[in-house]
Design a protein around this motif. Structure first.
Motif, PDB file in Angstrom:
ATOM      1  N   LYS A  17      32.057   7.627 -23.489  1.00  0.00           N
ATOM      2  CA  LYS A  17      32.618   6.807 -22.416  1.00  0.00           C
ATOM      3  C   LYS A  17      31.567   5.827 -21.895  1.00  0.00           C
ATOM      4  O   LYS A  17      30.414   6.206 -21.668  1.00  0.00           O
ATOM      5  CB  LYS A  17      33.129   7.689 -21.281  1.00  0.00           C
ATOM      6  CG  LYS A  17      33.943   6.927 -20.261  1.00  0.00           C
ATOM      7  CD  LYS A  17      34.665   7.867 -19.333  1.00  0.00           C
ATOM      8  CE  LYS A  17      35.606   7.079 -18.459  1.00  0.00           C
ATOM      9  NZ  LYS A  17      36.388   7.966 -17.604  1.00  0.00           N
ATOM     10  N   TYR A  18      31.992   4.603 -21.741  1.00  0.00           N
ATOM     11  CA  TYR A  18      31.140   3.476 -21.321  1.00  0.00           C
ATOM     12  C   TYR A  18      29.978   3.251 -22.281  1.00  0.00           C
ATOM     13  O   TYR A  18      28.993   2.631 -21.940  1.00  0.00           O
ATOM     14  CB  TYR A  18      30.622   3.656 -19.895  1.00  0.00           C
ATOM     15  CG  TYR A  18      31.709   3.838 -18.888  1.00  0.00           C
ATOM     16  CD1 TYR A  18      32.708   2.883 -18.729  1.00  0.00           C
ATOM     17  CD2 TYR A  18      31.763   4.968 -18.095  1.00  0.00           C
ATOM     18  CE1 TYR A  18      33.724   3.054 -17.803  1.00  0.00           C
ATOM     19  CE2 TYR A  18      32.773   5.151 -17.163  1.00  0.00           C
ATOM     20  CZ  TYR A  18      33.746   4.182 -17.016  1.00  0.00           C
ATOM     21  OH  TYR A  18      34.756   4.371 -16.104  1.00  0.00           O
ATOM     22  N   ARG A  19      30.077   3.837 -23.469  1.00  0.00           N
ATOM     23  CA  ARG A  19      29.048   3.738 -24.502  1.00  0.00           C
ATOM     24  C   ARG A  19      27.681   4.178 -23.975  1.00  0.00           C
ATOM     25  O   ARG A  19      26.640   3.677 -24.397  1.00  0.00           O
ATOM     26  CB  ARG A  19      29.016   2.328 -25.081  1.00  0.00           C
ATOM     27  CG  ARG A  19      30.299   2.053 -25.862  1.00  0.00           C
ATOM     28  CD  ARG A  19      30.275   0.866 -26.769  1.00  0.00           C
ATOM     29  NE  ARG A  19      29.019   0.232 -26.956  1.00  0.00           N
ATOM     30  CZ  ARG A  19      28.650  -0.902 -26.343  1.00  0.00           C
ATOM     31  NH1 ARG A  19      29.449  -1.504 -25.515  1.00  0.00           N
ATOM     32  NH2 ARG A  19      27.478  -1.426 -26.588  1.00  0.00           N
ATOM     33  N   ALA A  20      27.706   5.139 -23.093  1.00  0.00           N
ATOM     34  CA  ALA A  20      26.456   5.694 -22.570  1.00  0.00           C
ATOM     35  C   ALA A  20      25.743   6.445 -23.691  1.00  0.00           C
ATOM     36  O   ALA A  20      26.375   7.120 -24.499  1.00  0.00           O
ATOM     37  CB  ALA A  20      26.754   6.639 -21.404  1.00  0.00           C
ATOM     38  N   ASP A  54      25.346   6.802 -28.739  1.00  0.00           N
ATOM     39  CA  ASP A  54      26.544   6.378 -28.020  1.00  0.00           C
ATOM     40  C   ASP A  54      27.841   6.420 -28.818  1.00  0.00           C
ATOM     41  O   ASP A  54      28.899   6.072 -28.299  1.00  0.00           O
ATOM     42  CB  ASP A  54      26.350   4.963 -27.469  1.00  0.00           C
ATOM     43  CG  ASP A  54      26.196   3.914 -28.562  1.00  0.00           C
ATOM     44  OD1 ASP A  54      25.904   4.274 -29.720  1.00  0.00           O
ATOM     45  OD2 ASP A  54      26.363   2.719 -28.247  1.00  0.00           O
ATOM     46  N   HIS A  55      27.799   6.827 -30.092  1.00  0.00           N
ATOM     47  CA  HIS A  55      29.035   6.883 -30.869  1.00  0.00           C
ATOM     48  C   HIS A  55      28.902   7.792 -32.088  1.00  0.00           C
ATOM     49  O   HIS A  55      27.811   8.240 -32.409  1.00  0.00           O
ATOM     50  CB  HIS A  55      29.496   5.475 -31.283  1.00  0.00           C
ATOM     51  CG  HIS A  55      28.643   4.816 -32.320  1.00  0.00           C
ATOM     52  ND1 HIS A  55      27.463   4.176 -32.032  1.00  0.00           N
ATOM     53  CD2 HIS A  55      28.822   4.669 -33.657  1.00  0.00           C
ATOM     54  CE1 HIS A  55      26.947   3.671 -33.139  1.00  0.00           C
ATOM     55  NE2 HIS A  55      27.758   3.955 -34.151  1.00  0.00           N
ATOM     56  N   GLN A  96      35.056   7.873 -24.800  1.00  0.00           N
ATOM     57  CA  GLN A  96      35.818   6.689 -24.423  1.00  0.00           C
ATOM     58  C   GLN A  96      37.231   6.806 -24.994  1.00  0.00           C
ATOM     59  O   GLN A  96      37.441   7.372 -26.068  1.00  0.00           O
ATOM     60  CB  GLN A  96      35.132   5.435 -24.987  1.00  0.00           C
ATOM     61  CG  GLN A  96      35.785   4.145 -24.567  1.00  0.00           C
ATOM     62  CD  GLN A  96      34.857   3.278 -23.758  1.00  0.00           C
ATOM     63  OE1 GLN A  96      33.774   3.705 -23.369  1.00  0.00           O
ATOM     64  NE2 GLN A  96      35.266   2.078 -23.503  1.00  0.00           N
ATOM     65  N   PHE A 149      35.666  -1.035 -26.929  1.00  0.00           N
ATOM     66  CA  PHE A 149      34.830  -0.082 -26.188  1.00  0.00           C
ATOM     67  C   PHE A 149      33.955  -0.800 -25.164  1.00  0.00           C
ATOM     68  O   PHE A 149      33.234  -1.731 -25.492  1.00  0.00           O
ATOM     69  CB  PHE A 149      33.943   0.710 -27.151  1.00  0.00           C
ATOM     70  CG  PHE A 149      34.717   1.565 -28.109  1.00  0.00           C
ATOM     71  CD1 PHE A 149      35.453   2.639 -27.653  1.00  0.00           C
ATOM     72  CD2 PHE A 149      34.696   1.302 -29.475  1.00  0.00           C
ATOM     73  CE1 PHE A 149      36.167   3.435 -28.536  1.00  0.00           C
ATOM     74  CE2 PHE A 149      35.404   2.100 -30.358  1.00  0.00           C
ATOM     75  CZ  PHE A 149      36.149   3.166 -29.873  1.00  0.00           C
ATOM     76  N   LYS A 150      34.013  -0.356 -23.931  1.00  0.00           N
ATOM     77  CA  LYS A 150      33.338  -1.042 -22.831  1.00  0.00           C
ATOM     78  C   LYS A 150      32.103  -0.288 -22.368  1.00  0.00           C
ATOM     79  O   LYS A 150      32.037   0.922 -22.402  1.00  0.00           O
ATOM     80  CB  LYS A 150      34.295  -1.179 -21.627  1.00  0.00           C
ATOM     81  CG  LYS A 150      35.496  -2.042 -21.919  1.00  0.00           C
ATOM     82  CD  LYS A 150      35.095  -3.485 -22.094  1.00  0.00           C
ATOM     83  CE  LYS A 150      36.308  -4.339 -22.350  1.00  0.00           C
ATOM     84  NZ  LYS A 150      35.993  -5.659 -22.783  1.00  0.00           N
ATOM     85  N   GLU A 151      31.177  -1.078 -21.846  1.00  0.00           N
ATOM     86  CA  GLU A 151      30.019  -0.519 -21.151  1.00  0.00           C
ATOM     87  C   GLU A 151      30.355  -0.416 -19.683  1.00  0.00           C
ATOM     88  O   GLU A 151      31.253  -1.093 -19.195  1.00  0.00           O
ATOM     89  CB  GLU A 151      28.800  -1.444 -21.321  1.00  0.00           C
ATOM     90  CG  GLU A 151      28.293  -1.516 -22.733  1.00  0.00           C
ATOM     91  CD  GLU A 151      27.090  -2.448 -22.877  1.00  0.00           C
ATOM     92  OE1 GLU A 151      26.538  -2.870 -21.841  1.00  0.00           O
ATOM     93  OE2 GLU A 151      26.716  -2.730 -24.001  1.00  0.00           O
ATOM     94  N   LEU A 152      29.637   0.418 -18.957  1.00  0.00           N
ATOM     95  CA  LEU A 152      29.820   0.536 -17.523  1.00  0.00           C
ATOM     96  C   LEU A 152      29.402  -0.783 -16.882  1.00  0.00           C
ATOM     97  O   LEU A 152      28.336  -1.315 -17.181  1.00  0.00           O
ATOM     98  CB  LEU A 152      28.955   1.689 -16.984  1.00  0.00           C
ATOM     99  CG  LEU A 152      29.144   2.049 -15.523  1.00  0.00           C
ATOM    100  CD1 LEU A 152      30.598   2.443 -15.243  1.00  0.00           C
ATOM    101  CD2 LEU A 152      28.235   3.208 -15.146  1.00  0.00           C
ATOM    102  N   GLU A 153      30.275  -1.333 -16.065  1.00  0.00           N
ATOM    103  CA  GLU A 153      29.966  -2.629 -15.440  1.00  0.00           C
ATOM    104  C   GLU A 153      29.393  -2.454 -14.066  1.00  0.00           C
ATOM    105  O   GLU A 153      29.565  -1.504 -13.409  1.00  0.00           O
ATOM    106  CB  GLU A 153      31.236  -3.484 -15.377  1.00  0.00           C
ATOM    107  CG  GLU A 153      31.715  -3.826 -16.776  1.00  0.00           C
ATOM    108  CD  GLU A 153      33.039  -4.596 -16.781  1.00  0.00           C
ATOM    109  OE1 GLU A 153      33.587  -4.860 -15.700  1.00  0.00           O
ATOM    110  OE2 GLU A 153      33.502  -4.907 -17.875  1.00  0.00           O
TER     111      GLU A 153
END
Length: 153
Positions: A17-20, A54-55, A96, A149-153
């Motif tokens: 999630k959020y590509r953390a 991250d994935h 994610q 896939f989104k990063e945390l903004e």
């Protein structure tokens, strides 16, 4: 089922999630073994798995008794619960929403296995998002940038 013969090779790609960057080197091998067990328990053949922080990339020989969406939902749900139970992350852990699933011919299997094995080297040159967009383009998948896939903004 008698007289049902298939040869289905699918590569799955999904992100934290959020590509953390939460998948740590210290426990990534355990995670890959756990995920492999889920696929095997569902009677699919693991061909290759590898993680980045991250994935995840997973390549399987898939049996036709299960829908792709049900399989990935199961893998993501069970592995997320397992990561939390093992307390591998300080905070919470989640995958994610969504995934990529790409099919290959038998003749492509060795190349895909090699590609997944070399993820660490590959990502020295290309980011996850660059790679993912290339998959979508190469496989002619229609996609909308707002759902990538989104990063945390």
């Amino acid at each position: 089922m008698p007289n049902s013969y298939t040869q289905i090779h699918i590569q799955f790609v999904f992100a934290v999630k959020y590509r953390a960057a939460l998948i740590a080197d210290e426990w990534k091998d355990e995670l890959m073994m756990f995920i492999t067990g889920i696929f095997q328990h569902n009677d699919h053949k693991m061909l290759q798995i590898n993680t980045m922080p991250d994935h995840v990339h997973i390549f399987i020989g898939m049996r036709p008794h299960q829908a792709v969406s049900d399989l990935i939902k199961n893998v993501k749900t069970e592995s997320s619960k397992w990561i939390k139970a093992k307390k591998f992350c300080q905070g919470s852990f989640a995958w994610q929403e969504g995934y990529g699933a790409f099919s290959y011919a038998k003749s492509q299997v060795p190349d895909v296995i090699r590609y997944i094995q070399n993820q660490q080297k590959h990502h020295q040159k290309k980011t996850f998002l660059e790679e993912y967009r290339e998959f979508l383009t190469k496989f002619e998948v229609e996609w909308d940038e707002q759902y990538i896939f989104k990063e945390l903004e």
